[in-house]
Design an enzyme around this catalytic site. Sequence first.
Site, PDB file in Angstrom:
ATOM      1  N   ASP A   1      -7.062   4.485  -4.435  1.00 15.67           N
ATOM      2  CA  ASP A   1      -7.726   4.343  -3.126  1.00 15.67           C
ATOM      3  C   ASP A   1      -8.309   5.729  -2.846  1.00 15.67           C
ATOM      4  O   ASP A   1      -8.531   6.512  -3.793  1.00 15.67           O
ATOM      5  CB  ASP A   1      -6.721   3.913  -2.042  1.00 15.67           C
TER       6      ASP A   1
ATOM      7  N   LYS B   1       0.864  -1.188   0.000  1.00 11.65           N
ATOM      8  CA  LYS B   1       0.000   0.000   0.000  1.00 11.65           C
ATOM      9  C   LYS B   1       0.893   1.228   0.000  1.00 11.65           C
ATOM     10  O   LYS B   1       2.030   1.169   0.475  1.00 11.65           O
ATOM     11  CB  LYS B   1      -0.884   0.010   1.261  1.00 11.65           C
TER      12      LYS B   1
HETATM   13  P1  NDP Z   1     -12.952   7.946  -2.574  1.00  9.60           P
HETATM   14  O1  NDP Z   1     -11.885   8.930  -2.363  1.00  9.60           O
HETATM   15  O2  NDP Z   1     -13.516   7.745  -3.929  1.00  9.60           O
HETATM   16  O3  NDP Z   1     -14.174   8.235  -1.580  1.00  9.60           O
HETATM   17  C1  NDP Z   1     -13.999   8.281  -0.196  1.00  9.60           C
HETATM   18  C2  NDP Z   1     -15.307   8.694   0.452  1.00  9.60           C
HETATM   19  O4  NDP Z   1     -15.188   8.574   1.862  1.00  9.60           O
HETATM   20  C3  NDP Z   1     -15.672  10.141   0.173  1.00  9.60           C
HETATM   21  O5  NDP Z   1     -17.063  10.271   0.223  1.00  9.60           O
HETATM   22  C4  NDP Z   1     -15.010  10.860   1.354  1.00  9.60           C
HETATM   23  O6  NDP Z   1     -15.549  12.121   1.654  1.00  9.60           O
HETATM   24  C5  NDP Z   1     -15.287   9.886   2.462  1.00  9.60           C
HETATM   25  N1  NDP Z   1     -14.259  10.015   3.500  1.00  9.60           N
HETATM   26  C6  NDP Z   1     -12.916   9.925   3.361  1.00  9.60           C
HETATM   27  N2  NDP Z   1     -12.296  10.138   4.516  1.00  9.60           N
HETATM   28  C7  NDP Z   1     -13.271  10.391   5.414  1.00  9.60           C
HETATM   29  C8  NDP Z   1     -13.268  10.677   6.798  1.00  9.60           C
HETATM   30  N3  NDP Z   1     -12.114  10.767   7.490  1.00  9.60           N
HETATM   31  N4  NDP Z   1     -14.478  10.874   7.393  1.00  9.60           N
HETATM   32  C9  NDP Z   1     -15.642  10.777   6.690  1.00  9.60           C
HETATM   33  N5  NDP Z   1     -15.683  10.492   5.383  1.00  9.60           N
HETATM   34  C10 NDP Z   1     -14.525  10.303   4.759  1.00  9.60           C
HETATM   35  O7  NDP Z   1     -12.351   6.565  -1.991  1.00  9.60           O
HETATM   36  P2  NDP Z   1     -12.868   5.082  -2.234  1.00  9.60           P
HETATM   37  O8  NDP Z   1     -14.332   5.068  -2.425  1.00  9.60           O
HETATM   38  O9  NDP Z   1     -11.993   4.471  -3.248  1.00  9.60           O
HETATM   39  O10 NDP Z   1     -12.477   4.389  -0.843  1.00  9.60           O
HETATM   40  C11 NDP Z   1     -13.396   4.290   0.261  1.00  9.60           C
HETATM   41  C12 NDP Z   1     -12.945   3.185   1.192  1.00  9.60           C
HETATM   42  O11 NDP Z   1     -12.898   1.934   0.479  1.00  9.60           O
HETATM   43  C13 NDP Z   1     -11.549   3.344   1.804  1.00  9.60           C
HETATM   44  O12 NDP Z   1     -11.542   2.780   3.095  1.00  9.60           O
HETATM   45  C14 NDP Z   1     -10.674   2.504   0.877  1.00  9.60           C
HETATM   46  O13 NDP Z   1      -9.479   2.089   1.498  1.00  9.60           O
HETATM   47  C15 NDP Z   1     -11.615   1.334   0.612  1.00  9.60           C
HETATM   48  N6  NDP Z   1     -11.318   0.530  -0.551  1.00  9.60           N
HETATM   49  C16 NDP Z   1     -11.274   1.092  -1.808  1.00  9.60           C
HETATM   50  C17 NDP Z   1     -11.032   0.314  -2.904  1.00  9.60           C
HETATM   51  C18 NDP Z   1     -11.091   0.854  -4.294  1.00  9.60           C
HETATM   52  O14 NDP Z   1     -11.049   0.045  -5.240  1.00  9.60           O
HETATM   53  N7  NDP Z   1     -11.194   2.147  -4.505  1.00  9.60           N
HETATM   54  C19 NDP Z   1     -10.729  -1.121  -2.774  1.00  9.60           C
HETATM   55  C20 NDP Z   1     -10.892  -1.646  -1.427  1.00  9.60           C
HETATM   56  C21 NDP Z   1     -11.151  -0.813  -0.371  1.00  9.60           C
HETATM   57  P3  NDP Z   1     -14.862  13.458   1.099  1.00  9.60           P
HETATM   58  O15 NDP Z   1     -15.336  13.600  -0.316  1.00  9.60           O
HETATM   59  O16 NDP Z   1     -15.351  14.517   2.013  1.00  9.60           O
HETATM   60  O17 NDP Z   1     -13.386  13.247   1.208  1.00  9.60           O
END
Ligand code: NDP
Length: 449
Positions: free
Chosen positions: A162, A122
């Site tokens: 991510d 990562k």
């Molecule tokens: P994105 O950046 O596309 O979206 C993240 C979302 O979570 C946004 O809505 C963001 O809000 C919100 N968010 C981020 N940090 C916080 C926080 N501290 N408190 C509240 N809301 C928060 O990321 P992904 O959708 O790709 O990833 C989401 C999760 O899924 C993570 O845990 C990631 O590790 C996991 N994941 C992702 C994969 C992938 O293929 N993308 C694969 C496996 C797991 P805002 O817009 O305000 O930042």
Amino acid sequence: MNEIMEIVRSKDPAQREFHQAVQEVVDSVKPVLDRNRVFRKEAVLARIIEPERVIMFRVPWLDDQGQVQVNRGFRVEMNSSLGPYKGGLRFHPSVNLGIMKFLAFEQVFKNALTTLAMGGGKGGSDFNPKGKSDQEVMRFCQSFMAELFRHIGPNTDIPAGDIGVGAREIGYLFGMYKKLANEFTGVLTGKSLNWGGSLIRPEATGYGCVYFAAEMLATKDDSLAGKRCLVSGSGNVAQFTIEKIIELGGKVVTLSDSSGYIYDEQGVDLEKLAFVKELKNMRRGRIQEYVEQFPNAIYTGAEPARKFNPLWNHKGDCAFPCATENEINGHDAQNMLDCGVGLVSEGANMPSVPEAVGVFIENKILYAPGKAANAGGVAVSGLEMAQNSMRLNWPREEVDNRLKIIMKSIHQTCLEASAEYGEPGNYVVGANIAGFVKVVNAMLDQGLV
Ligand code: NDP
């Protein structure tokens, strides 16, 4: 076991998320070590918790005002016994070495469960893409890759996206890699479709998380049709989780970002979801704008000092946390049960604190930890690597079918491992044990390296 946790804590006292991730695995695999003396003799736990390599570097870049900015870059190459390191890059101000190590550690087990040949890693940076111009993001990505490129490669380490790293960032990172390495290879996954990406990769984590939920429900002769679902986040994983829930007949009533959440009693339909995708992916706006567009919905701002998150305090059957780590505390977990939630499928990595996990397990609800439920993303990244090697593009149906088969197989593997070790239906124990045994056996085959 206590000794191992002592070592982890005393070596890196500030890495709380890493301690949390290791503790969960250590708790699950105790019976495996009891049954396999050789695992203890070979000190496999002490070996698996130490990254094979950690790369930490300076990322200097110029902002639009011509000012020098400096961020910190990371790549944690955790374990390569099953294949080249594989795992995403996260750009978020909260990124630090402890978070990178927790994510890399989780990734090792997740990748092992996918049945594909991938080790775990990562990386990322404390760079915050929010509010930055495209030019600034490009300059940052180019500087980040100017160092990272010498450590990665299609047979060495293959990063992906991510939080904060989507199609735009992958494009800039790939462009710089190609220039520096002077080769066009599948060194990153999550690429755009017209230059080496795979169909279904953007959808894969969310779709996979819902396929896993459907598998869990099927064990109770149930399905998602008619279920009220609570979803957090509004990024990549949340968007495609919602899309698949709608397709399978469920109703989604919440979504969020880091500023707050919306509650939509009428449900998020495909038209509303299209608005969210445009808002978040193109305009990079805030979820609060949802209520301006759909005034029947209610917006509540985030208040970090609150004891519980009101998003998890709505009537629902299923919950899909898809935002970030530790977004569900013990109070939230109890509220969810009181509101009728009987299934939690984690799209995010480690979104539930240990106390919340305890509440789910004690109450025997269907609970899938992220390392099993969100493995669809990295699985389709593995399929993207396979297509890149063959210089072929599989059609949408083929990739989606393979994703379904992989999620079904992960579900079955977790169930079998949990039953074999006396905790049938405990997906946490099942995922940890199945991943651990596979990785550790490969490590032992390959000697003390
Ligand atoms: P994105 O950046 O596309 O979206 C993240 C979302 O979570 C946004 O809505 C963001 O809000 C919100 N968010 C981020 N940090 C916080 C926080 N501290 N408190 C509240 N809301 C928060 O990321 P992904 O959708 O790709 O990833 C989401 C999760 O899924 C993570 O845990 C990631 O590790 C996991 N994941 C992702 C994969 C992938 O293929 N993308 C694969 C496996 C797991 P805002 O817009 O305000 O930042």
